[in-house]
Design an enzyme around this catalytic site. Sequence first.
Site, PDB file in Angstrom:
ATOM      1  N   GLY A   1      -4.693  -6.544  14.607  1.00 29.01           N
ATOM      2  CA  GLY A   1      -4.261  -6.578  13.219  1.00 29.01           C
ATOM      3  C   GLY A   1      -5.484  -6.871  12.361  1.00 29.01           C
TER       4      GLY A   1
ATOM      5  N   ASP B   1      -7.440  -0.257   5.348  1.00 26.00           N
ATOM      6  CA  ASP B   1      -8.191  -0.663   6.270  1.00 26.00           C
ATOM      7  C   ASP B   1      -9.836  -0.051   6.297  1.00 26.00           C
ATOM      8  OD1 ASP B   1      -6.106  -2.173   7.280  1.00 26.00           O
ATOM      9  OD2 ASP B   1      -5.527  -0.922   9.028  1.00 26.00           O
TER      10      ASP B   1
ATOM     11  N   ASP C   1       0.710  -1.277   0.176  1.00 29.17           N
ATOM     12  CA  ASP C   1       0.037   0.130   0.014  1.00 29.17           C
ATOM     13  C   ASP C   1       0.757   1.400  -0.015  1.00 29.17           C
ATOM     14  OD1 ASP C   1       0.783  -0.506   2.492  1.00 29.17           O
ATOM     15  OD2 ASP C   1      -1.072   0.071   3.291  1.00 29.17           O
TER      16      ASP C   1
ATOM     17  N   SER D   1     -17.318   3.354  25.757  1.00 25.46           N
ATOM     18  CA  SER D   1     -16.642   2.003  25.145  1.00 25.46           C
ATOM     19  C   SER D   1     -17.189   1.033  26.388  1.00 25.46           C
ATOM     20  CB  SER D   1     -15.246   1.919  24.999  1.00 25.46           C
ATOM     21  OG  SER D   1     -14.854   0.623  24.615  1.00 25.46           O
TER      22      SER D   1
HETATM   23  P1  ADP Z   1      -6.252  -2.762  15.401  1.00 22.76           P
HETATM   24  O1  ADP Z   1      -6.671  -1.655  14.426  1.00 22.76           O
HETATM   25  O2  ADP Z   1      -5.411  -3.687  14.585  1.00 22.76           O
HETATM   26  O3  ADP Z   1      -7.312  -3.496  16.166  1.00 22.76           O
HETATM   27  P2  ADP Z   1      -4.873  -0.363  16.415  1.00 22.76           P
HETATM   28  O4  ADP Z   1      -4.064  -0.232  17.376  1.00 22.76           O
HETATM   29  O5  ADP Z   1      -4.975   0.335  15.003  1.00 22.76           O
HETATM   30  O6  ADP Z   1      -5.396  -2.008  16.197  1.00 22.76           O
HETATM   31  O7  ADP Z   1      -6.532   0.122  17.028  1.00 22.76           O
HETATM   32  C1  ADP Z   1      -6.648  -0.410  18.442  1.00 22.76           C
HETATM   33  C2  ADP Z   1      -7.383   0.696  19.054  1.00 22.76           C
HETATM   34  O8  ADP Z   1      -8.659   1.425  18.566  1.00 22.76           O
HETATM   35  C3  ADP Z   1      -7.666   0.665  20.518  1.00 22.76           C
HETATM   36  O9  ADP Z   1      -6.540   0.727  21.419  1.00 22.76           O
HETATM   37  C4  ADP Z   1      -8.621   1.669  20.971  1.00 22.76           C
HETATM   38  O10 ADP Z   1      -7.942   2.835  21.193  1.00 22.76           O
HETATM   39  C5  ADP Z   1      -9.388   1.834  19.500  1.00 22.76           C
HETATM   40  N1  ADP Z   1     -10.752   0.793  19.558  1.00 22.76           N
HETATM   41  C6  ADP Z   1     -11.016  -0.063  18.726  1.00 22.76           C
HETATM   42  N2  ADP Z   1     -12.074  -0.551  18.822  1.00 22.76           N
HETATM   43  C7  ADP Z   1     -12.345  -0.151  20.143  1.00 22.76           C
HETATM   44  C8  ADP Z   1     -13.591  -0.431  21.139  1.00 22.76           C
HETATM   45  N3  ADP Z   1     -14.763  -1.225  20.703  1.00 22.76           N
HETATM   46  N4  ADP Z   1     -13.728   0.503  22.130  1.00 22.76           N
HETATM   47  C9  ADP Z   1     -12.719   1.402  22.383  1.00 22.76           C
HETATM   48  N5  ADP Z   1     -11.676   1.625  21.793  1.00 22.76           N
HETATM   49  C10 ADP Z   1     -11.486   0.847  20.493  1.00 22.76           C
HETATM   50 MG    MG Z   2      -5.599  -0.253  13.456  1.00 21.85          MG
END
Ligand code: ADP
Ligand code: MG
Length: 360
Positions: free
Chosen positions: A113, A161, A29, A60
């Site tokens: 991921g 994504d 990408d 959340s």
């Molecule tokens: P991935 O996108 O691979 O899961 P990232 O580090 O990019 O990992 O994103 C994860 C972050 O997104 C979490 O640490 C949080 O801050 C936020 N997040 C995602 N889903 C939620 C949720 N359901 N509630 C609260 N925060 C969330």
């Molecule tokens: Mg992410």
Amino acid sequence: MDFQQVFGKPPETQASAPGRVNLLGEHTDYNDGFVLPTAIPQSTTVELGLSSDGHHHFYSENLDEQVSILDINHSPSGFASYIFGCIEVLQKAGYIIPSLSVYVTSSVPMGSGLSSSAALEVATLRALRQLLNLPIDDVEIAQFAQQAEIHYAGVQCGIMDQMASSLADTEHILFLDTRTLERRVMPLPENAEILVIDSGVPRTLATSGYNQRRAECEEAARSLGVKALRDITDVKVTEKLPEPLRRRARHVVTEDNRVLEVLQGVTSERFGELMNASHASLRDDYEVSLPALDTLVEILQKTEGVFGARLTGAGFGGACVALVKSGQSKDIATHVLEQYKQAGYTGKILVPSLELSDAA
Ligand code: ADP
Ligand code: MG
């Protein structure tokens, strides 16, 4: 806790968006190349209501955490930054957003991921579009979501994504040209389903390794006199580069070509071969694999009913994805996790979701 319990009244609207897994096209990408993600069954749901006190409030359920935005000139950190970012990018585009109560619940594993971040952004933006009748389409939602993640969550991400979460579903894969945003939604290969297993190895070196690979690709493109490695289609061209740039460029060029082959229409068997070739290329040429990931992929590839398997995501730990015969993913996962354990590792099945199917 539900919306009513947290905010004292029912929500006005709600929307969901899925996580994603990339099937082919890894580390392409940021080279303006091609990717092939699909949506996973797990999703994030965002419920919205109007806040009565003039402040945004975000809750959340997964984190059991509430954040109130008392000063909109001060960006929050943590999960609130993703939601606040979505609101702010819409305001900057000229839309007027009222003070909101936001309730988030999700089955997408966080930080594995599978892009829980994009699912959160896309669900938030979909809910806002619904609540306020915003004239924005699904591609614009992905673009706003990416802007929110870059400028408010501080993550230098590409657009894969968010496009996958906004445009793909679990029955379809999304071909995306990351330079032109040209895209095509295609059915999953015939008689096949997706299995994703976490290797149990955290992605510790991921950031430094990622930045180094990016820099190497930029240098390789410069040496070859092209804007990005995407502009090279014949892998022979990369032979004149010095090592390790030659191997890095070879991965990107062959990986782009693998994605383009899928676009021509391939059988599940061929799709699996391309995934296997992708893993070998990520391991030998791009050098972003680890012994644990290689072990997991080898076990998968040797297992009956598996068309192909490879590491997915940036590498240096994280998850592996496999294309397997329809209806067999759970049996295959049980067998593979057992063998992986005998090799000294503890993995975990991420897709299909055991929680979701238990509930169904
Ligand atoms: P991935 O996108 O691979 O899961 P990232 O580090 O990019 O990992 O994103 C994860 C972050 O997104 C979490 O640490 C949080 O801050 C936020 N997040 C995602 N889903 C939620 C949720 N359901 N509630 C609260 N925060 C969330
Ligand atoms: Mg992410």
